[in-house]
Design an enzyme around this catalytic site. Structure first.
Site, short mmCIF file in Angstrom:
data_model
loop_
_atom_site.label_atom_id
_atom_site.label_comp_id
_atom_site.label_asym_id
_atom_site.label_seq_id
_atom_site.Cartn_x
_atom_site.Cartn_y
_atom_site.Cartn_z
N GLU A 165 5.43 4.57 -7.03
CA GLU A 165 4.83 5.72 -7.73
C GLU A 165 5.82 6.82 -8.06
OE1 GLU A 165 1.16 7.15 -6.07
OE2 GLU A 165 0.13 5.27 -6.49
N GLU A 370 -1.64 -1.60 -5.27
CA GLU A 370 -2.59 -0.76 -4.54
C GLU A 370 -3.87 -0.64 -5.34
OE1 GLU A 370 -1.24 3.11 -3.09
OE2 GLU A 370 0.76 2.30 -2.75
#
Ligand code: BGP
Length: 470
Positions: A165, A370
């Site tokens: 991320e 995720e």
């Protein structure tokens, strides 16, 4: 599109689950580990530190046995840079190497494919003190760290992820620990950090291909469809602008080695365009990822700014972080979605939209690294944990994943967050994501016992039937 028949999940599909080092391991200063920015950052009042987390460092064997019992085919976890090179760019810590070799061998013993994130929010604090990602020399430190990983673990790891991320580290720098500053100066600095991380990622991908030709490597941003609140062309323009800044700025560089045109226009207009040195474009173009991994929790909905109002979160619904930019876009609520008890919007069809969009843009295999539901769980007197809300969330997303496969998406793996309960980035231990319950609270470590939730048995059956029974 409607499909008359579904293809189902492909043979050899990587049914997995995810964690990250600082959120699960604990043992924050054991066996020579150095401190990371997660160990030194100022804690959000009311949330626990990461000193013990789920104590996976001392429970790894038991945890891997549980992952195997659940039937995992893949386990995505991160290696703590500070266990391997405690000060970020100095001596290698053999105890850290031993810990991850043991873990990897244990996974291999159970035929669980490791998917290793090199860096998940936990930059060594010693590097942070020298300027962190604002300092161009951190690129060399990361490449050196990656080189150690390829040499020490190249025989045990086939699938690598570079940076978790990166886009959230830039868009929510304060919450994640990438910046302490605020205002224009912070943004200028963050986009310079971003440029350095993109270069570091590209060099590491190239190095991976040279050193470990059998290995595969990809980026791992958080990607989500950005809807326009209405079909008013102004709202559509706002959604495209936000999507360029939130999504494509990161993936276009990772795959094509160039800054997205709209994102570039934004950076120039704001005066945030980073300093680019000679050779940078060539470096970025040399990355050639083998697959794209991305995290997906929800979508965003935006509209054109009206009367100077502006409030949108890059992770919409996450009340702690809210950004928006005058003259560009503002947040809007989406009446078609519901929210979790932590205020996150839930959008399974948005998952299919996002998968379709990424597949169409880049044409690479995709692994979801995720996806999941944070919720408070209750342990019954007999030790059972009934979490139908989590099963419902995952089932709905898997149904959409199957449709995306029928649409033509080359989805090769799904690793929901999280394999086992761990500490949320900024909302404590009470916000649980795991299939496996860890018996501790924010301020009471209790016995850290592992308990199987209903979702554990549900996922076990999903894996056993290769997704035929969701
Ligand atoms: C992602 C992070 C994870 C994880 C997850 C859930 O952004 O990569 O580390 O924590 O979000 O978010 P949170 O912990 O804030 O609920």
């Amino acid at each position: 599109m409607d499909h008359s028949t579904l293809k189902g999940f492909p043979e050899g599909f990587f049914w997995g689950a995810s964690t990250s080092a600082y959120q699960v391991e604990g043992a924050w200063d054991e066996d020579g580990k150095g401190l990371s920015v997660q160990d030194t950052k100022e804690l959000i009042p009311g949330t626990p530190d990461f000193k013990v987390s789920s104590d996976h460092y001392h429970h790894w064997k038991e945890d891997v046995a549980l992952f195997a019992e659940m039937g995992l085919k893949m386990y995505r976890f991160s290696i703590a840079w500070t266990r391997i090179i405690p000060d970020g760019d100095g001596e290698v810590n053999r105890a850290g190497i031993a810990f991850y070799r043991n873990l990897l061998e244990e996974l291999r013993k159970y035929h669980i494919e490791p998917l290793v994130t090199m860096y998940h929010f936990d930059l060594p604090d010693a590097l942070q003190k020298k300027g962190g990602w604002s300092n161009r020399s951190t690129i060399d430190a990361f490449v050196r760290f990656a080189n150690v990983l390829f040499e020490e673990f190249g025989d045990l790891v086939t699938y690598w992820l570079t940076i978790n991320e990166e886009n959230m580290m830039i868009l929510h720098g304060k919450a994640i620990g990438t910046t302490l500053q605020e205002g224009e100066e912070a943004w200028r600095d963050l986009y310079q950090q971003n440029h350095h991380m993109l270069l570091a990622q590209a060099r590491v991908m190239k190095l991976c291909h040279e050193k470990c030709p059998q290995a595969k490597i990809g980026p791992a941003p958080n990607i989500s469809e950005v809807y326009a609140e209405t079909c008013n062309p102004k709202d559509v323009l706002a959604s495209q602008t936000f999507s360029a800044i939130r999504n494509w700025l990161y993936l276009d560089v990772a795959v094509y080695g160039r800054y997205n045109a709209i994102a570039s226009g934004y950076l120039r207009e704001k005066g945030y365009y980073p300093q680019v040195e000679e050779g940078d474009w060539e470096t970025l173009k040399g990355a050639n990822p083998d697959f794209i991994a991305f995290n997906y929790y929800n979508t965003s909905t935006v509209a054109a700014c009206r009367e100077g109002e502006s409030n949108v979160s890059a992770r919409v619904g996450d009340q702690q972080v809210s950004v928006g930019e005058e003259g560009l876009y503002r947040g809007a609520s989406n009446p078609h979605l519901y929210r979790t008890e932590f205020g996150w919007e839930v959008d399974p069809i948005g998952f299919r939209n996002t998968l379709d969009m990424v597949a169409s843009r880049y044409g690479l295999p995709i692994i979801i690294t995720e996806n999941g539901l944070g919720a408070r769980d209750t342990v019954e007197e007999d030790g059972s944990i009934h979490d139908p809300y989590r099963i419902d969330y995952l089932r709905k997303h898997l149904e959409q994943a199957e449709l995306a496969i029928a649409d033509g998406v080359d989805l090769i793996g799904y690793c929901p967050w999280s394999a086992i309960d761990l500490i949320s980035t900024h909302q404590g231990f009470g916000k649980r994501y795991g299939f496996i319950y860890v018996n501790r609270e924010d301020d009471d470590l209790k016995d850290l016992k592992r308990l199987k939730k209903d979702s554990f048995y549900w996922y076990q059956n999903v894996i056993r039937t290769n997704g035929k029974e969701l």
